[in-house]
Design a protein around this motif. Sequence first.
Motif, short mmCIF file in Angstrom:
data_model
loop_
_atom_site.label_atom_id
_atom_site.label_comp_id
_atom_site.label_asym_id
_atom_site.label_seq_id
_atom_site.Cartn_x
_atom_site.Cartn_y
_atom_site.Cartn_z
N ARG A 83 -1.53 3.61 -7.79
CA ARG A 83 -2.61 2.67 -8.06
C ARG A 83 -3.87 3.09 -7.31
O ARG A 83 -4.99 3.05 -7.84
CB ARG A 83 -2.17 1.26 -7.64
N TRP A 84 -3.69 3.52 -6.05
CA TRP A 84 -4.81 4.04 -5.26
C TRP A 84 -5.47 5.20 -6.02
O TRP A 84 -6.70 5.28 -6.11
CB TRP A 84 -4.27 4.51 -3.92
N ALA A 85 -4.65 6.08 -6.57
CA ALA A 85 -5.16 7.26 -7.26
C ALA A 85 -5.98 6.90 -8.49
O ALA A 85 -6.94 7.59 -8.83
CB ALA A 85 -4.00 8.18 -7.65
N THR A 86 -5.62 5.81 -9.15
CA THR A 86 -6.37 5.42 -10.35
C THR A 86 -7.68 4.72 -10.03
O THR A 86 -8.60 4.73 -10.85
CB THR A 86 -5.54 4.47 -11.25
N CYS A 87 -7.78 4.11 -8.85
CA CYS A 87 -8.89 3.19 -8.60
C CYS A 87 -9.86 3.58 -7.49
O CYS A 87 -11.00 3.11 -7.48
CB CYS A 87 -8.34 1.80 -8.27
N ILE A 88 -9.46 4.42 -6.54
CA ILE A 88 -10.25 4.59 -5.33
C ILE A 88 -11.61 5.24 -5.59
O ILE A 88 -12.60 4.92 -4.93
CB ILE A 88 -9.46 5.37 -4.25
N VAL B 214 -10.61 19.07 -1.17
CA VAL B 214 -9.68 19.94 -0.45
C VAL B 214 -8.27 19.58 -0.86
O VAL B 214 -8.01 18.49 -1.40
CB VAL B 214 -9.82 19.81 1.09
N LEU B 215 -7.34 20.49 -0.61
CA LEU B 215 -5.94 20.14 -0.79
C LEU B 215 -5.59 19.11 0.27
O LEU B 215 -5.63 19.39 1.46
CB LEU B 215 -5.05 21.38 -0.64
N SER B 216 -5.28 17.89 -0.18
CA SER B 216 -5.17 16.73 0.70
C SER B 216 -3.75 16.19 0.72
O SER B 216 -2.95 16.43 -0.19
CB SER B 216 -6.12 15.62 0.22
N VAL B 217 -3.46 15.40 1.74
CA VAL B 217 -2.16 14.72 1.84
C VAL B 217 -2.01 13.72 0.71
O VAL B 217 -0.95 13.57 0.11
CB VAL B 217 -2.01 14.02 3.21
N GLY B 218 -3.09 13.01 0.39
CA GLY B 218 -3.07 11.99 -0.66
C GLY B 218 -2.56 10.67 -0.14
O GLY B 218 -3.34 9.73 0.06
N ALA C 194 -11.43 -1.14 0.32
CA ALA C 194 -10.12 -0.73 -0.21
C ALA C 194 -9.04 -1.73 0.17
O ALA C 194 -8.17 -2.06 -0.65
CB ALA C 194 -9.77 0.66 0.31
N ALA C 195 -9.07 -2.23 1.40
CA ALA C 195 -8.07 -3.19 1.85
C ALA C 195 -8.14 -4.48 1.03
O ALA C 195 -7.11 -5.06 0.66
CB ALA C 195 -8.24 -3.49 3.33
N ALA C 196 -9.36 -4.93 0.73
CA ALA C 196 -9.52 -6.14 -0.07
C ALA C 196 -8.94 -5.93 -1.47
O ALA C 196 -8.29 -6.83 -2.04
CB ALA C 196 -11.00 -6.51 -0.16
N PHE C 197 -9.15 -4.75 -2.03
CA PHE C 197 -8.62 -4.43 -3.35
C PHE C 197 -7.09 -4.44 -3.33
O PHE C 197 -6.44 -4.99 -4.23
CB PHE C 197 -9.15 -3.07 -3.80
N VAL C 198 -6.51 -3.80 -2.31
CA VAL C 198 -5.05 -3.77 -2.18
C VAL C 198 -4.49 -5.18 -2.04
O VAL C 198 -3.46 -5.52 -2.66
CB VAL C 198 -4.63 -2.91 -0.96
N GLU C 199 -5.14 -6.01 -1.26
CA GLU C 199 -4.66 -7.38 -1.07
C GLU C 199 -4.71 -8.17 -2.37
O GLU C 199 -3.82 -8.98 -2.64
CB GLU C 199 -5.48 -8.06 0.02
N ASP C 200 -5.72 -7.93 -3.20
CA ASP C 200 -5.79 -8.61 -4.50
C ASP C 200 -4.64 -8.17 -5.40
O ASP C 200 -4.00 -8.99 -6.07
CB ASP C 200 -7.13 -8.30 -5.19
N ASP C 201 -4.36 -6.85 -5.41
CA ASP C 201 -3.23 -6.35 -6.19
C ASP C 201 -1.92 -6.93 -5.68
O ASP C 201 -1.03 -7.28 -6.47
CB ASP C 201 -3.17 -4.82 -6.12
N PHE C 202 -1.78 -7.00 -4.37
CA PHE C 202 -0.57 -7.55 -3.76
C PHE C 202 -0.35 -8.99 -4.20
O PHE C 202 0.77 -9.38 -4.56
CB PHE C 202 -0.68 -7.46 -2.23
N LYS C 203 -1.40 -9.78 -4.21
CA LYS C 203 -1.29 -11.18 -4.63
C LYS C 203 -0.87 -11.26 -6.09
O LYS C 203 -0.06 -12.11 -6.48
CB LYS C 203 -2.62 -11.89 -4.41
N LEU D 115 0.84 -1.20 0.00
CA LEU D 115 0.00 0.00 0.00
C LEU D 115 0.87 1.25 0.00
O LEU D 115 0.64 2.19 -0.77
CB LEU D 115 -0.92 0.00 1.21
N ARG D 116 1.88 1.28 0.87
CA ARG D 116 2.77 2.44 0.95
C ARG D 116 3.46 2.72 -0.38
O ARG D 116 3.72 3.87 -0.72
CB ARG D 116 3.84 2.21 2.03
N ALA D 117 3.76 1.66 -1.11
CA ALA D 117 4.56 1.79 -2.33
C ALA D 117 3.75 2.17 -3.55
O ALA D 117 4.33 2.50 -4.59
CB ALA D 117 5.29 0.48 -2.60
N THR D 118 2.42 2.14 -3.46
CA THR D 118 1.60 2.18 -4.68
C THR D 118 0.49 3.22 -4.62
O THR D 118 -0.65 2.94 -5.01
CB THR D 118 0.99 0.79 -4.96
N PHE D 119 0.81 4.42 -4.16
CA PHE D 119 -0.23 5.45 -4.17
C PHE D 119 -0.76 5.70 -5.57
O PHE D 119 -1.94 6.02 -5.76
CB PHE D 119 0.30 6.76 -3.58
#
Length: 375
Positions: free
Chosen positions: A60-65, A78-82, A360-369, A54-58
């Motif tokens: 991917r988060w940005a494309t899918c969330i 708002v101007l966000s941390v991201g 979101a966690a389930a999605f990240v775990e699928d990508d990780f696999k 998750l830390r390494a792949t913001f």
Amino acid sequence: MIKQKSKSRHETEPRSFLDDNTDFERWLRAQCKVVEEDLDEKHKKMKDDPFVFLRATFFRWATCIEALCPELKDAPRVLSVGDTHTENFGTWRDAEGRLVWGVNDFDEAASIAYPFDLVRLATSARLAPKAKKKKARAMTHVGNGDAAKAILDGYKKGLKRPQPSLLDEQASWMRAYVTCTDDERDEFWDEVEKYTRAKPPSPVAVTLRKKLPPDASFDRFATRVAGVGSLGRPRFLAVAEWCGGKVVREAKALVPSAWDWAHDQRGKLRFLELAKGPYRAPDPHLALESQSGFVIRRLAPDSRKINLGDHANMRLELNLLNVMGFDIGAIHAATGASKKIIEDLDQRDSDWLHAAAKAAAAFVEDDFKQWRRHG
């Protein structure tokens, strides 16, 4: 000017993680001189566990969330941390020498619907390792629903009463969690001794030397491998002697947010806008070398990112998640959008953050696999 475009790449056509990763790294190489060995190291780390992934792949988060949580994408922007997560917090000294704690990395700052900073933080809490691998000591177990509630409660408080977390004053209770131990101090300076010599680009070298104390005795320029999501971007350091000890300044290449890449927007560097905004007690050494796009900061045992798995005292407990939420709330409050955000929150049910983080966690775990199966 940033083009106003709401749909991400993933909303318009389904893409595999591998495709997004290839496209992002191609884009990254056009933004800075990528250190290929460090990028290889990032690829290895991405196989460690879903939290590191998750830390390494913001990007991917940005494309899918937004497609994953469509009920959140139209919330106030708002101007966000991201790239919020439980290890994107650290300590530094402000202009008064006070020890401050909070978000210390705004590389991915962008204009984003406010809920996604909270969803990413809650997702990281779900995925955080439940045991310390290095020290074989169990961490306190935090229920996912309780974690989401603690983050959201803290966030609302931060919106209403924004302020920095000063470890010398109102946040002194946090010292037991985040202050540097003697062993960590020794480890920090041991690592400084091992930094590999390097030659920064001329503008970066000049800025690094200017950021040292005026009468410091310059020793050398060096480089180091650090971070997860930023691996591949060049880092340079200036090491010097001053008043009987060493001082270190770091320059890290700063590129536009992956959120802008994912939304086909022309990126804008917003790091300092958040890092030095209202309700912050900023690091006075933090600066942007605008000619080459490097962010400069002081490195020291009391001025660094704190990783859960490495820090001897760190525990992912509800009160810590609460203040993480508080800091995000204070950052969002600085945009002047508190009233709109509170009105939006009042219309949502009490379980929205827990449900979004679970998806979101389930999605990240699928990508990780998928990544683990690749190569």
